[in-house]
Design an enzyme around this catalytic site. Structure first.
Site, PDB file in Angstrom:
ATOM      1  N   LYS A   1      -6.565   3.588   8.453  1.00 35.67           N
ATOM      2  CA  LYS A   1      -5.632   4.556   7.858  1.00 35.67           C
ATOM      3  C   LYS A   1      -6.217   5.963   7.870  1.00 35.67           C
ATOM      4  O   LYS A   1      -5.537   6.936   8.206  1.00 35.67           O
ATOM      5  CB  LYS A   1      -5.292   4.125   6.428  1.00 35.67           C
ATOM      6  CG  LYS A   1      -4.459   2.840   6.366  1.00 35.67           C
ATOM      7  CD  LYS A   1      -4.239   2.392   4.939  1.00 35.67           C
ATOM      8  CE  LYS A   1      -3.403   1.112   4.888  1.00 35.67           C
ATOM      9  NZ  LYS A   1      -3.206   0.646   3.521  1.00 35.67           N
TER      10      LYS A   1
ATOM     11  N   SER B   1       0.815  -1.223   0.000  1.00 34.64           N
ATOM     12  CA  SER B   1       0.000   0.000   0.000  1.00 34.64           C
ATOM     13  C   SER B   1       0.842   1.263   0.000  1.00 34.64           C
ATOM     14  O   SER B   1       0.286   2.347   0.122  1.00 34.64           O
ATOM     15  CB  SER B   1      -0.937   0.007   1.206  1.00 34.64           C
ATOM     16  OG  SER B   1      -0.191   0.048   2.399  1.00 34.64           O
TER      17      SER B   1
END
Length: 805
Positions: A754, A711
């Site tokens: 996140k 990511s």
């Protein structure tokens, strides 16, 4: 020594109380004394040259010296010798002279008693001669049967005509109980005494005859060399002759009775197997090595609660109420759980057959401390069913779950069966904790057992290797928990429905702390709510600066620490009625702040980008840094990165090079270093020379912390593009997404954690992949979406457009 040499009776003399031995006037016998009062009595008798009386304690009063704790008739005699022994005891040689009756005893003077001589009633020799003749015959019979009977006693009573002496001699060798011995001892009517002795001898003769017959029966069955076996068979035969039964037969009978009671609820093969083993045990000698193993197996089988089920009907309303009472937020997990039980309630209500647990097995997935096991506890309470927790973390031996075969030493049932035994019901709520941490090795793969347990088509016939027959697990409600669903084998994942439980937002943590954690911890620490002052700002400070986790487990520990110190303060200062904890004095309770997500930098920087990462304890903002050095176009990566992130860095570098070559990333020619020849001849330098003449060093801080995952591609690409183009990166922008070589942005996982981390760091803009924007944005808390802008990106050009200034 004669009584006439001492004071006349009645008189007060020292009292010695023995526990077992009846002494007679004709005896000279050693006595071993340890009781303090007995020793004092003997010492007083020796010092004062007095007689003593020796009595015997009654049954149940051994070692005591109280009124009515000993018999009131004993033997008067003198102490011939005293010897002190090393262990504090004394040994005395006692000479009996006459029987005596204890007239009175004062507990305040426990070593003395008022005693008078006990004389036998008058009798004529002619009246007792015929009785004595019968007695002598009976004694001879007993001596012929009992080899331990004193041989010289026959001669003594033949030569003696004193009826009292004969009675004392015979009474002293008879094996009788304490009460019976006293009756013979205290009887003053000599005719009655002799007749009672005759009856006692007759009973003893009969007892020896029966014993002899039993011995003969036993000897005909076994070899003479098996001495131990012979003794046990003898006991068994004695019990049988007396009409009793031994312990083993009682246990076998109990096993059969219990098996018959649960027969209708047991599987047919289970009943057959258990009955077979009980019959086998009944034929086996109790000292056989296999006897204990068989008995353990039978007891384990009979402990399984066949036919016992919770009578409470499933109610989706009860489940919802319990979940809402116990948990704040977690709306989606609670909704899915209530749907699961709504289906079960409908099946029960409409009495639809084949209602084995055909529904999906629920698996709660999320970081530690977010309430996975707690949800299972709430389900158990709402259904009023027992909870069985099976910790699977690190389990490698398949036999832990399926049970050991009985051929192995120390075999036992598997944890599933033991869970049913502990729950005492066949339909408990079973929590399979940490199912993602099952491990396989040379002892088997526990995952394979889980496939059978969690498959609705198979678990109604789950076979435990120890029991050796199938049991029905279909009525159990299975709930699994995991931290990372990716670590669960695909075949096992296919049998479960995953309910994601992500991090709590700061606002959710505040409400959980206020409504659940603080009241619970106050109660645990014995505090009243009025004794503690905690403002909203203080609680929020604790959440943001003293804990860093997805759940609230450490937050609970922090409040426990606060209240421990508060309790100590209240106890030290009794005048203090209330402890106030605020942002000014919180360091007195918790020292300095431990965690803090760095807020967004105020200034934009070249080569520094905010990346969003998922960790086991929630989201985090990682700054990715880069510098360029004169070199040949190489890239080095540091920061304790895994293989996936190392590959991402190479892909990102290649994508940035491609953007430069295609002139999609503009490079100012002035920043490209020139050689002396190029300067002199004023040769134009191509933009691609920027990455040919510099080496890139990419670093992710906190090098001691391992990092990996697909990511960080776009974050690395922006950092490299910034350092090569010398364009600043916006300090209030955070991003997450993986790159392909063609520059496409791929979706990622853990978006909620996140974005919560970006929200905590006060970012103004978050860049996420388009697919995540379309698919996951509705799961993001409203407070996060309102506090910052979230944009979707498709390709790297979109990212650079938003991130670079």
């Amino acid at each position: 020594m004669e009584l006439e040499n001492y004071d006349s009776f009645p008189q007060e003399i020292p009292l010695v109380i023995e526990d077992d031995v009846f002494l007679y006037p004709f005896m000279i016998a050693p006595l071993f004394l340890s009781n303090e009062e007995n020793i004092k009595a003997v010492e007083h008798a020796i010092e004062e040259n007095k007689l003593v009386i020796v009595s015997v304690s009654k049954v149940g009063f051994e070692g005591k010296r109280e009124t009515d704790s000993f018999y009131n008739v004993g033997v008067i005699g003198n102490i011939m010798r005293k010897v002190s022994l090393p262990d504090g005891k004394i040994k005395v040689l006692f000479q009996g002279l006459a029987k005596g009756r204890i007239e009175s005893f004062d507990a305040e003077k426990p070593i003395f008693a008022q005693v008078d001589k006990l004389e036998d009633e008058e009798y004529t020799q002619e009246s007792v001669d015929s009785i004595i003749n019968v007695l002598r015959e009976q004694v001879k019979k007993l001596s012929r049967i009992n080899s331990k009977f004193p041989a010289d006693l026959i001669k003594t009573i033949e030569e003696n005509d004193d009826a009292t002496r004969i009675a004392d001699l015979i009474s002293s060798v008879l094996r009788v109980k304490k009460e019976e011995a006293f009756v013979l001892f205290a009887q003053t009517n000599i005719e009655k005494r002799l007749l009672e002795i005759i009856e006692t001898i007759k009973r003893e003769i009969e007892s020896f005859k029966i014993q002899k017959e039993i011995t003969q029966k036993v000897n005909s069955k076994i070899e003479k060399t098996h001495k131990d076996y012979f003794l046990k068979e003898q006991i068994k035969a004695i019990q049988k002759e007396l009409g009793g039964d031994n312990q083993k037969d009682v246990e076998i009978k109990a096993y059969k009775k219990k098996l018959k009671k649960i027969k209708k609820d047991m599987p047919a093969d289970g009943y057959k197997e258990t009955k077979k083993q009980i019959d086998k045990l009944s034929r086996m000698h109790q000292d056989s090595p296999d006897s204990a193993l068989l008995q353990t197996y039978i007891e384990n089988v009979l402990d399984v609660p066949f036919g016992k089920y919770s009578d409470e009907k499933i109610s989706v309303k009860n489940v919802e109420d319990q979940l809402n009472d116990d948990h704040y937020s977690l709306d989606k997990p609670k909704e899915r759980i209530s749907e699961y039980f709504a289906v079960k309630e409908m099946l029960e209500e409409r009495k639809i057959e084949n209602t084995r647990s055909r529904g999906t097995v629920l698996c709660f997935v999320g970081p530690p401390g977010v309430g996975k096991t707690s949800l299972a506890n709430s389900i158990s309470q709402a259904l009023k069913r027992p909870l069985v927790r099976i910790a699977l973390g690190g389990m490698e031996d398949v036999n832990e779950l399926r049970g050991h075969r009985r051929t192995y030493v120390g075999a036992m049932p598997g944890r599933i069966v033991k869970g049913l035994v502990d729950a005492k019901q066949m339909n408990p709520v079973i929590v399979l904790d940490e199912i993602d941490k099952l491990g396989a090795n040379h002892r088997g793969d526990p995952t394979a057992v889980m496939l059978e347990v969690l498959d609705p088509e198979q678990n109604h016939e789950f076979r435990d290797l120890y029991l050796n027959f199938a049991i029905d697990l279909s009525q159990c409600i299975f709930v699994a928990t995991a931290n990372d669903a990716r670590r669960i084998p695909p075949a096992l994942r296919d049998r479960m429905e995953f309910i994601e439980m992500s991090s709590y937002t700061p606002n959710e943590k505040y409400h959980i702390a206020k409504d659940y954690l603080i009241p619970q911890e106050l109660q645990k620490h014995g505090l009243k709510r009025s004794e503690i002052t905690l403002s909203k700002v203080t609680i929020e400070t604790i959440i943001s600066k003293y804990t860093r986790e997805a759940g609230v487990r450490n937050l609970r520990r922090v409040f426990a620490k606060l209240f421990r110190k508060a309790v100590k303060k209240l106890l030290k200062n009794r005048d203090l009625k209330k402890v106030s904890i605020n942002t000014n004095n919180i360091k007195e309770f918790l020292d300095n702040p431990i965690f803090e997500i760095d807020p967004a930098d105020k200034k934009n920087s070249i080569g520094v980008t905010n990346g969003l990462a998922w960790t086991a304890v929630g989201g985090d903002v990682l700054k990715i840094e880069a510098v360029k050095l004169r070199g040949k176009g190489l890239i080095s990566v540091t920061g304790n990165l895994g293989d996936v992130m190392k590959e991402s860095s190479k892909i990102s570098y290649s994508v940035v090079k491609l953007l430069i070559d295609n002139k999609k990333l503009k490079i100012d020619k002035e920043i490209i270093p020139k050689t002396a020849k190029e300067e002199e001849e004023k040769i134009k330098v191509d933009a691609s020379e920027i990455y040919k003449r510099y080496d890139i060093h990419l670093h992710i801080p906190e090098g001691a912390t391992p990092k990996d995952g697909p990511s960080a591609g776009i974050t690395m690409a922006v950092t490299i593009a910034s350092i090569l183009s010398e364009k600043e990166v916006r300090s209030d922008v955070a991003m997450t997404g993986e790159l392909t070589l063609t520059g496409k942005v791929l979706p990622i996982g853990g978006l909620k954690e996140k974005l919560i981390a970006a929200y905590k760091a006060k970012m103004k803009l978050a860049l996420i992949p388009r697919k995540n924007f379309q698919r996951d944005l509705e799961d993001i808390p409203c407070e996060v979406k309102e506090a910052m802008e979230i944009k979707a990106v498709d390709v790297i050009e979109d990212v650079l457009k938003e991130a670079l200034v």
